[in-house]
Structures are given as structure tokens and as C-alpha cells.
Design a protein around this motif. Structure first.
Motif, PDB file in Angstrom:
ATOM      1  N   GLN A  32      66.960   7.842  16.349  1.00 33.91           N
ATOM      2  CA  GLN A  32      67.094   9.233  16.544  1.00 33.91           C
ATOM      3  C   GLN A  32      67.606   9.176  18.199  1.00 33.91           C
ATOM      4  O   GLN A  32      66.998   8.579  18.973  1.00 33.91           O
ATOM      5  CB  GLN A  32      65.926  10.200  16.467  1.00 33.91           C
ATOM      6  N   ARG A  33      68.599  10.106  18.221  1.00 31.61           N
ATOM      7  CA  ARG A  33      69.334  10.227  19.536  1.00 31.61           C
ATOM      8  C   ARG A  33      68.901  11.342  20.496  1.00 31.61           C
ATOM      9  O   ARG A  33      69.339  12.548  19.384  1.00 31.61           O
ATOM     10  CB  ARG A  33      70.814   9.852  19.733  1.00 31.61           C
ATOM     11  N   TYR A  34      68.547  11.387  21.300  1.00 31.02           N
ATOM     12  CA  TYR A  34      68.349  12.741  22.127  1.00 31.02           C
ATOM     13  C   TYR A  34      68.895  12.725  23.548  1.00 31.02           C
ATOM     14  O   TYR A  34      68.910  11.723  24.368  1.00 31.02           O
ATOM     15  CB  TYR A  34      66.581  13.016  22.344  1.00 31.02           C
ATOM     16  N   GLN A  35      69.446  13.839  23.869  1.00 31.22           N
ATOM     17  CA  GLN A  35      69.831  14.536  25.226  1.00 31.22           C
ATOM     18  C   GLN A  35      68.666  15.185  26.095  1.00 31.22           C
ATOM     19  O   GLN A  35      68.089  15.989  25.446  1.00 31.22           O
ATOM     20  CB  GLN A  35      71.066  15.285  25.140  1.00 31.22           C
ATOM     21  N   LEU A  36      68.561  14.758  27.412  1.00 28.98           N
ATOM     22  CA  LEU A  36      67.152  15.498  27.891  1.00 28.98           C
ATOM     23  C   LEU A  36      67.813  16.343  29.144  1.00 28.98           C
ATOM     24  O   LEU A  36      68.940  16.020  29.783  1.00 28.98           O
ATOM     25  CB  LEU A  36      66.362  14.177  28.552  1.00 28.98           C
ATOM     26  N   SER A  37      67.054  17.402  29.365  1.00 33.08           N
ATOM     27  CA  SER A  37      67.420  18.391  30.309  1.00 33.08           C
ATOM     28  C   SER A  37      66.101  18.849  30.829  1.00 33.08           C
ATOM     29  O   SER A  37      65.032  18.765  30.246  1.00 33.08           O
ATOM     30  CB  SER A  37      68.467  19.403  29.904  1.00 33.08           C
ATOM     31  N   ALA A  51      64.092  17.662  24.994  1.00 34.15           N
ATOM     32  CA  ALA A  51      64.896  16.591  24.457  1.00 34.15           C
ATOM     33  C   ALA A  51      65.455  17.227  23.232  1.00 34.15           C
ATOM     34  O   ALA A  51      64.847  18.020  22.520  1.00 34.15           O
ATOM     35  CB  ALA A  51      64.077  15.504  24.005  1.00 34.15           C
ATOM     36  N   VAL A  52      66.830  17.049  23.201  1.00 30.58           N
ATOM     37  CA  VAL A  52      67.710  17.994  22.145  1.00 30.58           C
ATOM     38  C   VAL A  52      68.361  16.818  21.415  1.00 30.58           C
ATOM     39  O   VAL A  52      69.069  16.107  21.963  1.00 30.58           O
ATOM     40  CB  VAL A  52      68.840  18.774  22.726  1.00 30.58           C
ATOM     41  N   SER A  53      68.291  17.126  20.134  1.00 31.24           N
ATOM     42  CA  SER A  53      69.203  16.096  19.023  1.00 31.24           C
ATOM     43  C   SER A  53      70.111  16.982  18.241  1.00 31.24           C
ATOM     44  O   SER A  53      69.889  18.271  18.480  1.00 31.24           O
ATOM     45  CB  SER A  53      68.425  15.195  18.418  1.00 31.24           C
ATOM     46  N   ASP A  54      70.768  16.473  17.424  1.00 31.10           N
ATOM     47  CA  ASP A  54      71.529  17.302  16.572  1.00 31.10           C
ATOM     48  C   ASP A  54      70.830  18.114  15.354  1.00 31.10           C
ATOM     49  O   ASP A  54      71.366  18.997  14.850  1.00 31.10           O
ATOM     50  CB  ASP A  54      72.650  16.499  15.649  1.00 31.10           C
ATOM     51  N   ALA A  55      69.564  17.549  15.232  1.00 34.50           N
ATOM     52  CA  ALA A  55      68.681  18.137  14.285  1.00 34.50           C
ATOM     53  C   ALA A  55      67.646  19.083  14.696  1.00 34.50           C
ATOM     54  O   ALA A  55      67.347  20.006  14.076  1.00 34.50           O
ATOM     55  CB  ALA A  55      68.041  17.155  13.475  1.00 34.50           C
ATOM     56  N   ASP A  56      66.997  18.888  15.962  1.00 41.71           N
ATOM     57  CA  ASP A  56      65.879  19.497  16.547  1.00 41.71           C
ATOM     58  C   ASP A  56      65.777  19.488  17.992  1.00 41.71           C
ATOM     59  O   ASP A  56      66.504  18.565  18.685  1.00 41.71           O
ATOM     60  CB  ASP A  56      64.588  18.921  15.841  1.00 41.71           C
ATOM     61  N   THR A  57      64.761  20.249  18.775  1.00 38.31           N
ATOM     62  CA  THR A  57      64.502  20.129  19.852  1.00 38.31           C
ATOM     63  C   THR A  57      63.139  20.200  20.068  1.00 38.31           C
ATOM     64  O   THR A  57      62.448  20.738  19.376  1.00 38.31           O
ATOM     65  CB  THR A  57      64.869  21.488  20.546  1.00 38.31           C
ATOM     66  N   VAL A  58      62.766  19.245  21.177  1.00 42.51           N
ATOM     67  CA  VAL A  58      61.152  18.872  21.287  1.00 42.51           C
ATOM     68  C   VAL A  58      61.073  19.312  23.067  1.00 42.51           C
ATOM     69  O   VAL A  58      62.152  19.378  23.716  1.00 42.51           O
ATOM     70  CB  VAL A  58      60.473  17.728  20.848  1.00 42.51           C
TER      71      VAL A  58
END
Length: 539
Positions: A230-235, A285-292
């Protein structure tokens, strides 16, 4: 009544029976009691080849074999090759070739197997070159001659393996008596993604800063419950929108059954001297499917303020000089060495004549207490007239909300002479000669190699008699600084009478709003003698 004895359990069966009424074994062609059969055949199916008697051959070296040359028939134990000769390749097929295997619960395929052999046969099911994470559940398949069945072949995925896949799979059905006579079926195997979104955990959950605007913490992204990466982009953010976040890395791919750490650095404005500030830092942390999300508490405290002084400005250089340029750049050094607080500085520029345009690479900059920083500014103004020089005074102002500092500078802006004043024009050739023609061509060369700016001129021509026509291609010529350009000139005039020559002076002019340059040439026309004139000369 004739009886047929079972070779496995010795039970008596009718002569016409094919299978034992006691144990169900296939009788084949065996009629003797178990004591007459070799022990090795008591636990396996018997075929036709096993009942054939072999003829005993004389042993080598015996002069007279037993029976004085007569052949003696003896009961030989069934050979492995005899039974293999009765084995035929099975027929196999699947009910559905598209098979989905759940990562947790597994899956299976319904395999139909037919025994075309004349003996009872057992079969083994194997996968041909399977992936290392796949396990085949071996069913027990034993078939009578001419019998078929549907067996359930189990497929399972090894735990904690990367098994998201869609790939072909080949199953091989092998007879136990002769594994060379097999059958194969092809499947399309699908292992769908399975698992839950990642979880995020900060470390530590509380960050304390004293007399500092920079801090760090770490977040752990856990993908322990998924079989796919799973790939996530962080902000990051805070309620006031004043904290700046830096992530290493800013995007992360977490492998299946694994976790990945991400280092977070941040800059937060310092509270006033002697004050304390609490902020909630949110990492998303955001992916195409969800956000945590994870939340970190920031406790920031400043000591009592020492004596403070506003920032000081310096320009490098203080005096700017340009030649034939409408813009110039310079460095601005913001010195906060004497200050006791971090400052947010905004810039603006002024000039007495309001003829300069100011632009700053960073309209706002942060300067820490006891440090200095550097940024860059750009000034623009119209060029002075050609050959003139102007000195423009200006001031750069820095404002931190409570104090204002400024520094003065000057820009000496000069312009080269008009390029027409250093340009030259020439004709190629200067003397154009034609015979029996009314027109001719020559080149017009504009030389701007000594010019510091581009030159744009309009071409024109004249002659004293006013009989020559001039056509320029192009009529307006643009020549870059330090270069030369060329135009084509077509001149035309009435030719002179027969057997005569006319030399017509020409002048070509190249000019712009600042002046002009000229070049002189000659258009020579000559005509051949007329036939009448030649005849008179001959008479």
C-alpha cells in the motif's frame, strides 16, 4: 460350480464376478488362492498381464534342463512393467478453469478424472512449476476401470506472503503405476487483495521544545494485515496553519506484512518570551483508497526575553551597474544577530521617481534569533536613451510587524549608442553589369557587428536620373547585435539604344528613427549592335 478366489482376502467369489464381494478388490483374471500368489501382489490391483505365465528358460551351464528338453510352465510374480503396460493416460478436466483463492480461507477446483485403463488405478495431482507460496491439497483418487469421479483439489496460500496474483496454473494428474502417462489441465488462478488499511502510530506522542522552533518525531505505518503493498502520501497540519512539516520520505510504499517508519521534522513559531504554547500536530497519510491520521501534542516554551534589537539590512552590491539592460538583481542580507526573537520579515521597495519595479524571490522570510539569512531581489526600469546614462536611487525596506529597517542603494544604468550609428551597409557587387537586359540583382549587406543592440532598418534606393526602379526583398531587415544581415535588391531601368552603354549611379539607404547609413553603386547596362547597324557597316 467354479469359483474365483480373491487375491487380497482369499474370499470365494463366483467365476463371473469381477470384484470381490468381501473387500471390493478387482479380481481380474486371478483364480488361485492367496498362497499360490507372491506376497508382493497382495496389496495392489492385479491386471491381465500379471496372470500370464512365463516360460522358464534353462539356466546357463546346465547340459540337460529338467524334463529332458520339455518346457515347464511356472507361475511368475506380476512384474512392474507388466502392470505399467496396462496403464493408459487418464482423462482430466475441470468444471471451471477460473479459480479464485482467498488469502485467508484458500480455495479449490473440482477436477474430473476418468480411468481408461483395464486395472484399478490410483492418481496423484501435482502442480507444474507452481509459485512458491501456493500449496496443493492432494485428494485421494482411486478409480476402477472405466470409472470417473470429481475430486476437490485444495489450493491454499502460505501465510504472510505476497500473493496478489493472476497467473496461469497447470495441474498434472499422474497414475501411480506409471507416472509417465499423465494428463494435464490448465487453470487461471486469481489471488485477490485482502486485508485492512494501514494503521499509523506516532513516536513520541508528545514533543516538548524549549527556546527552539524546530522539532522532530516519527510515525510508523503498519501494513501487518494485508497481502498487498500500500502506498501513502504524507502531509501535516495544525489548527492555526503556522507549522511547516518536512517528511522523509514524503511518499512511502509499505510492503505486505510489514511496517515502514517516516521521519517528520517541523518548524513552529516560537511563543512570546516567557510564554508557553500548546499545539496539536496532525499527520495525515492518504492513499487512493483511504486516509489515516495521527496526532502529536506539541508543548513549546520560550525563556524570558533578553534585550532585543531590530534586524539590520545589507545589500550586495550596494551600487549596481548595467549596460544595455533593463533589469538587475542583487542580494539582501537580513541580520538578526542582535535580536532575541525569531522574526518573519516582509520586503518592499521604494524609489524617489517611482520608475522602478521591485520583485523579491521571497516576499516573506523567517530569520532566527542570533542568525542571518539571505534572499534575492530584482529591479526593472526602462532603458535610458541611446548613448545616455542614468543613476537611479532606491531603498529596500524590511518590516517584522513591530520594527522597520531599510537600506539604500543605487543603480547606474547606461545604454549604448544607437546601433545605426555603428552600422554599415554595402552592395554586392558595387558595379552591376548586364547586357541586353533591363534589370539586374545585387545583394545589400547590413553590418551590425559593432552594435550592442539589435538593429531594424528600412531599405530604400535612389538614382540621380530617377529612372532606376528598386525592389528590396525584404524591404525591412532585422539584424541582431554583433551580427550581419542580407537583403536582395532588384534594379531595373530602360536599356540604352543598340550598341551603347549606360552607367547609372545608385544609392542605397538603410535607416531607422535614429539615423541612416548609405552605400553607392553603379548599374551598367549595355546593348548589342542591331542587325540593321551591322548591315550598314558591312556595306
Amino acid at each position: 460350480m467354479a469359483e474365483r478366489n480373491c487375491g487380497r482376502c482369499a474370499a470365494a467369489n463366483e467365476a463371473s464376478a469381477d470384484f470381490c464381494i468381501s473387500c471390493g478388490a478387482y479380481l481380474g483374471w486371478d483364480t488361485g488362492p492367496p498362497a499360490e500368489r507372491p506376497e508382493s501382489t497382495a496389496e495392489r490391483p492385479v491386471g491381465t498381464a500379471e496372470r500370464q505365465a512365463s516360460r522358464a528358460e534353462p539356466a546357463k551351464g546346465d547340459a540337460d534342463p529338467p524334463g529332458h528338453g520339455q518346457q515347464t510352465l511356472v507361475e511368475a510374480p506380476p512384474a512392474e512393467s507388466d502392470q505399467a503396460g496396462l496403464v493408459k493416460p487418464p482423462r482430466a478436466s475441470v468444471v471451471d478453469r477460473d479459480v479464485t483463492v482467498d488469502h485467508a480461507e484458500g480455495g479449490g477446483v473440482e477436477l474430473r478424472v476418468f480411468n481408461p485403463s483395464s486395472i484399478v488405478e490410483g492418481y496423484r495431482v501435482d502442480a507444474v512449476a507452481p509459485p512458491p507460496w501456493l500449496t496443493i491439497g492432494q485428494p485421494t483418487i482411486r478409480l476402477l476401470p472405466g470409472e470417473d469421479t470429481v475430486a476437490q483439489v485444495g489450493l491454499t496460500v502460505a501465510p504472510k506472503t505476497v500473493a496478489v496474483a493472476r497467473l496461469p496454473l497447470r495441474l498434472r494428474v499422474c497414475p501411480l503405476n506409471d507416472e509417465e502417462k499423465y494428463a494435464e489441465v490448465d487453470l487461471l488462478l486469481t489471488v485477490p487483495p485482502a486485508g485492512r488499511p494501514v494503521t499509523i502510530r506516532p513516536e513520541p506522542a508528545v514533543v516538548r521544545l524549549r527556546d527552539s522552533t524546530r522539532g522532530r518525531f516519527r510515525v510508523h505505518l503498519n501494513n501487518q494485515d494485508s497481502n498487498y503493498p500500500q502506498r501513502y502520501q504524507l502531509s501535516g497540519s495544525d489548527d492555526e496553519g503556522v507549522v511547516r512539516f518536512f517528511f522523509t520520505p514524503a511518499a512511502v510504499e509499505i510492503a505486505p506484512w510489514a511496517s515502514a517508519p517516516v521521519d517528520v521534522q517541523f518548524e513552529s513559531p516560537a511563543p512570546d518570551a516567557g510564554e508557553r504554547t500548546n499545539r496539536q500536530l496532525k499527520v495525515r497519510a492518504v492513499s487512493d483508497a483511504d486516509t489515516v491520521e495521527a496526532t502529536v501534542a506539541l508543548v513549546q516554551q520560550s525563556s524570558a526575553a533578553p534585550p532585543d534589537a531590530p534586524v539590520r539590512l545589507r545589500l550586495e552590491p550596494t551600487v549596481l551597474r548595467t549596460q544595455d539592460s533593463s533589469a538587475v538583481e542583487l542580494d539582501i542580507i537580513v541580520d538578526n544577530n542582535a535580536g532575541s526573537q525569531n522574526r518573519r520579515i516582509t520586503f518592499l521597495g521604494r524609489d524617489p521617481e517611482s520608475r522602478l519595479q521591485f520583485s523579491f524571490y521571497h516576499r516573506e522570510v523567517w530569520v532566527r534569533a542570533g542568525a542571518e539569512t539571505r534572499t534575492r531581489a530584482r529591479l526593472e526600469a526602462r532603458m535610458p536613451p541611446a548613448g545616455e546614462e542614468l543613476t537611479r536611487q532606491f531603498t529596500i525596506v524590511a518590516n517584522d510587524g513591530r520594527h522597520q529597517s531599510d537600506v539604500a542603494g543605487s543603480w547606474v544604468q547606461s545604454a549604448s549608442r544607437a546601433p545605426i550609428t555603428t552600422a554599415a551597409v554595402r552592395l554586392e557587387p558595387e558595379h552591376l553589369r548586364v547586357r541586353d537586359r533591363a534589370d539586374g540583382r545585387m545583394g545589400v549587406v547590413i553590418d551590425n557587428r559593432r552594435g550592442a543592440r539589435p538593429l531594424r532598418v528600412r531599405l530604400s534606393g535612389s538614382d540621380p536620373e530617377g529612372v532606376v526602379g528598386f525592389v528590396f526583398n525584404p524591404p525591412v531587415l532585422e539584424v541582431g547585435a554583433g551580427r550581419w544581415g542580407r537583403a536582395e535588391l532588384t534594379v531595373s531601368a530602360p536599356p540604352p539604344p543598340g550598341n551603347q552603354t549606360a552607367a547609372r549611379p545608385l544609392r542605397v539607404r538603410a535607416g531607422d528613427e535614429h539615423g541612416a547609413v548609405e552605400a553607392d553603386g553603379v548599374f551598367n547596362q549595355s546593348t548589342s549592335p542591331t542587325p540593321i547597324s551591322t548591315a550598314r557597316i558591312l556595306l
